[in-house]
Structure formats: C-alpha cells, structure tokens
Motif scaffolding. Sequence first.
Motif, PDB file in Angstrom:
ATOM      1  N   PHE A   1       0.837  -1.195   0.000  1.00 53.05           N
ATOM      2  CA  PHE A   1       0.000   0.000   0.000  1.00 53.05           C
ATOM      3  C   PHE A   1       0.876   1.249   0.000  1.00 53.05           C
ATOM      4  O   PHE A   1       1.900   1.294   0.685  1.00 53.05           O
ATOM      5  N   GLU A   2       0.460   2.241  -0.739  1.00 53.12           N
ATOM      6  CA  GLU A   2       1.015   3.580  -0.603  1.00 53.12           C
ATOM      7  C   GLU A   2      -0.023   4.421   0.121  1.00 53.12           C
ATOM      8  O   GLU A   2      -1.210   4.378  -0.214  1.00 53.12           O
ATOM      9  N   THR A   3       0.431   5.145   1.127  1.00 48.78           N
ATOM     10  CA  THR A   3      -0.488   5.921   1.960  1.00 48.78           C
ATOM     11  C   THR A   3      -0.029   7.374   2.026  1.00 48.78           C
ATOM     12  O   THR A   3       1.117   7.693   1.703  1.00 48.78           O
ATOM     13  N   VAL A   4      -0.924   8.241   2.449  1.00 49.40           N
ATOM     14  CA  VAL A   4      -0.555   9.655   2.582  1.00 49.40           C
ATOM     15  C   VAL A   4      -0.356  10.049   4.038  1.00 49.40           C
ATOM     16  O   VAL A   4      -0.079  11.207   4.344  1.00 49.40           O
ATOM     17  N   THR A   5      -0.506   9.090   4.934  1.00 55.37           N
ATOM     18  CA  THR A   5      -0.218   9.327   6.350  1.00 55.37           C
ATOM     19  C   THR A   5       0.463   8.092   6.904  1.00 55.37           C
ATOM     20  O   THR A   5       0.232   6.967   6.450  1.00 55.37           O
ATOM     21  N   SER A   6       1.306   8.279   7.901  1.00 55.59           N
ATOM     22  CA  SER A   6       2.035   7.166   8.492  1.00 55.59           C
ATOM     23  C   SER A   6       1.269   6.507   9.629  1.00 55.59           C
ATOM     24  O   SER A   6       1.666   5.452  10.110  1.00 55.59           O
ATOM     25  N   ASN A   7       0.190   7.135  10.077  1.00 61.21           N
ATOM     26  CA  ASN A   7      -0.592   6.595  11.197  1.00 61.21           C
ATOM     27  C   ASN A   7      -1.575   5.550  10.689  1.00 61.21           C
ATOM     28  O   ASN A   7      -2.562   5.867  10.041  1.00 61.21           O
ATOM     29  N   GLN A   8      -1.321   4.264  10.992  1.00 63.00           N
ATOM     30  CA  GLN A   8      -2.171   3.192  10.486  1.00 63.00           C
ATOM     31  C   GLN A   8      -3.294   2.807  11.440  1.00 63.00           C
ATOM     32  O   GLN A   8      -4.030   1.876  11.190  1.00 63.00           O
TER      33      GLN A   8
END
Length: 474
Positions: free
Chosen positions: A9-16
Amino acid sequence: MGNIIIYDFETVTSNQRGWGQIIQIGAIAVDEDLNELSRFNERCRLSPGIIPEAMAMIVSNTTPKLLKESNRSHYEMIRSFVKWIKQFKNSTFMGWNNLEFDQLYFRSTLFQNFEYPYLTTTNGAKEGDIMNLARAANLYYPGTLKNEKNSKGNLVYKLDSKSELNGISHKEKHTGIGDCEATLGIAQIIKKKAPSVWAASMLTLNKDQALKIIKDEKLFCTNEYYYGRVVEFVCTFVCEHPVYKGWAKNFDLKHDPSIYINMPVEALKQELKKTPKILRTCRSNKHVILMNPSYIDNFEVYKMIGITKLIERANIIKNNKKFAEKIELILRDEAEEKVQTASQEDLYEEESLYNFPPAEDNRLMEGFHQLEWEKRLPYLEKFKDKRFHYFGKKLIYQEKPELLSKEDYDEIHSTVVKRVLSTNNEPWNTIPRVYAEIDTLREKFERSKETEKLKMLEDINVYVEELEKNYSRA
C-alpha cells in the motif's frame, strides 16, 4: 500451500491506527513456485477529512493532481481490491514489513468500509512477511542477499536498496505495484538460495500452527531484530502468556536454568527485569521463523555450550511445571498492572478496531454493499453496534452526501472541519501540523540543495492552502 498474494500500500499518512488513507494498492498473485498469476494496481483520490503528510507524498511521488483527479474513490478502490483477492481461496498474504504496517492499515480500512477486518488471516488465509524471511535467510545462510550497511556496520533492510544490490528491477520505487515486483524478486532469491529457511517459514504462517511447533519442539533456533541487528537465540518453550494469547514465552538456553528454577516468585520477578533477558517472546501471529537446533554451529555462544548441554537445559525447563506456573503468575500480574495504569479515555470509533462487534453485525456487512446508495441509510438501523451507524453515514458523506439529511450532513461535516483545523496534538493529521512539517522539510531540502523535492513541497503547500480555504468556509 495454495497461492501467495504479495501486496503493498502507498499511503498519505504514516498513522495506520484508523486515521490514515491508502491511496494506491499494488498486488501480485503467484503460485507456490512464485510464478505470476494475476496482478492488481489501482489508485484513488483523497477522501474528505484526510490531510496528507508532506513527506509521505514526496516519498510515494504522489502529486496533488493525483489526489484530486483519480477517477476512483477510496471506497470504490477497497471494494475492487476485496473482490480481486476473494477469487484466490486459502491464499498466503505477504509483503515487505507488511505485518508491522500494511496489515494494520488494511484491518482498520476494512473495518471502516464494512468488510471483515481479518480477511488475510482467517477462513484458510494466512499472512507472512518477506522482510522477516530476508533477515532469517542472511542469518542462517550468510550472503543469500547482498546488503547495504549503515554507518554502524549494521545491515540495512530498505526495499529500494535491497532490490538494487540484488539485481532486481525496481523502476517504480515507492509505488504499490513497483514495490510488489521488488518484493517478489527478493522472495525468489530466498527460495532459491535458502530453501530450508523458505520451507520453515511456510510452517509458521498460521499462528496456531506456529504456536504448536514452539510447544512441541524440545529446543529451536529463532531470531529477533533490534538496534539494527538480527540476533539469534536457541530456546525452549516455557508457557503461553496467560493474557496475550499466542505470545510464547521461551527460555534462552544460553542461560543455566538451574539458577532460576527454584527461585521464589518475587526473586524471579526481579531476575526477569534484568538484561540479558532469560525469556524471549515469540509472537505466533508475527510470522516467527523457527529452525532446528542443528544450526547452532552458526552461533558462537551456543556452539561453545554444545548441543548436549543445551538439550539438558531444555529438559530441566520442560520437566518443571512449577517454574512455568511461576512465570505465568508473574506475567498475569504485570498485565493486570498495565491495564490499571492504562488511559481510561474513550476511544474514537476509528481507533476501536479491537472492540469486536456482535457476530450478527459481521453477517450484515455484505448486505450494505449490495444495496443502492439510496437504501443504505435505513439499512444501518439493522446494526446493533453503533459504530457501524457512524461509519455508514461517514461513507455516505464521502460518496453521496446529497442522500444525508441536513442534520446528519451538518453533524459529520462540522466534525470533519473541527478535526482538520485543530491546533491540538491530535491522533490524526491536521492542516496546522502539515504546515509545520512543510516548514521543517523546506529548511532541510534547502540545506541539502534538493531542488526537485523543494518544488514538490511548494506544490503540496499550495494544495494544503486550498484545503484550508475549503474547510474554513464551513
């Protein structure tokens, strides 16, 4: 074993932990010989209420244009991916550091999108981590993979450098499908050069099976990763954690158990706090790699002790139930103390994944997706768990806001606005926080003369200003 699905996954925030958003999914389905069967590659636009982190956008080469103009919504992309993976029954899901990031992100995402959150670990599905395998392969078969080293001389396990050093094509770094291709290439090397490690890893993909192996073996080799090093241990099982099920507590056989076996509980409790630790934890749901004790010749400390003495020490532990009972008592007391000192603040719905809903609510989820959007709002009344009322209205707000009553729309929208503009230290990303991040990064990139990143940063700054204007109008 069935098929393997390598995903990223590519995400725009590091908080999962429920507050971020996946903006790109890459996945490659392969057979047990790692031959490609199918692939998935989709991107979506940013959902209302999500504020991207500047560095996450730069790393994944995600431009504001991509976030605004992708033709799929987040909900549509997740539905498409779930449909794709369900065609592969009894599959094993693997990635690069997926157990510490992607899996957790995915569970929260599924939960908030009316899908069963444990899709990758139940009903015959299993999950492993290729990064775990890479570390174990180099431990038991040094040189399996070429590695970059940091300034301290420790091996670096970054996917981009690992793929480049090992001759794996990785043209689309930090894209979902590009990172899947690189991960698959590393898996193929491990399977070929360290086949016994690969075979052993296939036995511990399921947490129950992993725990059974730990309990049944007299002694075994395992490894942990901390402070930038892969560290080996030869252990024997003591007990399962009485509170955190699936956590196997094992005695490190470099220590003489006769010193500890008859200690009173209080004295033993103090010994457990000392370093080096006499107990090592194997979390059976984290794809532990377990190897047979013949590999002790690779490990100088254990080799000096010798297999005969290690077996003797293992037998002392195995034959002393009272020692295990004392360990269980200490662990239970520690867990209870932790609960008593934990924060009593109420969790937001987005953070409440592990408060499990009633089973009948799980059975209602698929029905939500089958309905026309006009019928979904009244359908929410069927759910006993009020969190699904909240998530359902939030999805309708994101997908078809005109279907909400003015009261529901205003309530959700005002909450979104309040959150994204907050100046407090929130668990989610906010516009003031991303401005501060941009300022810090600008100074860093100017100092290092990274002009391309500076250009991207300015584009992101303009985009965040647009978001701020839109939310401030509410």
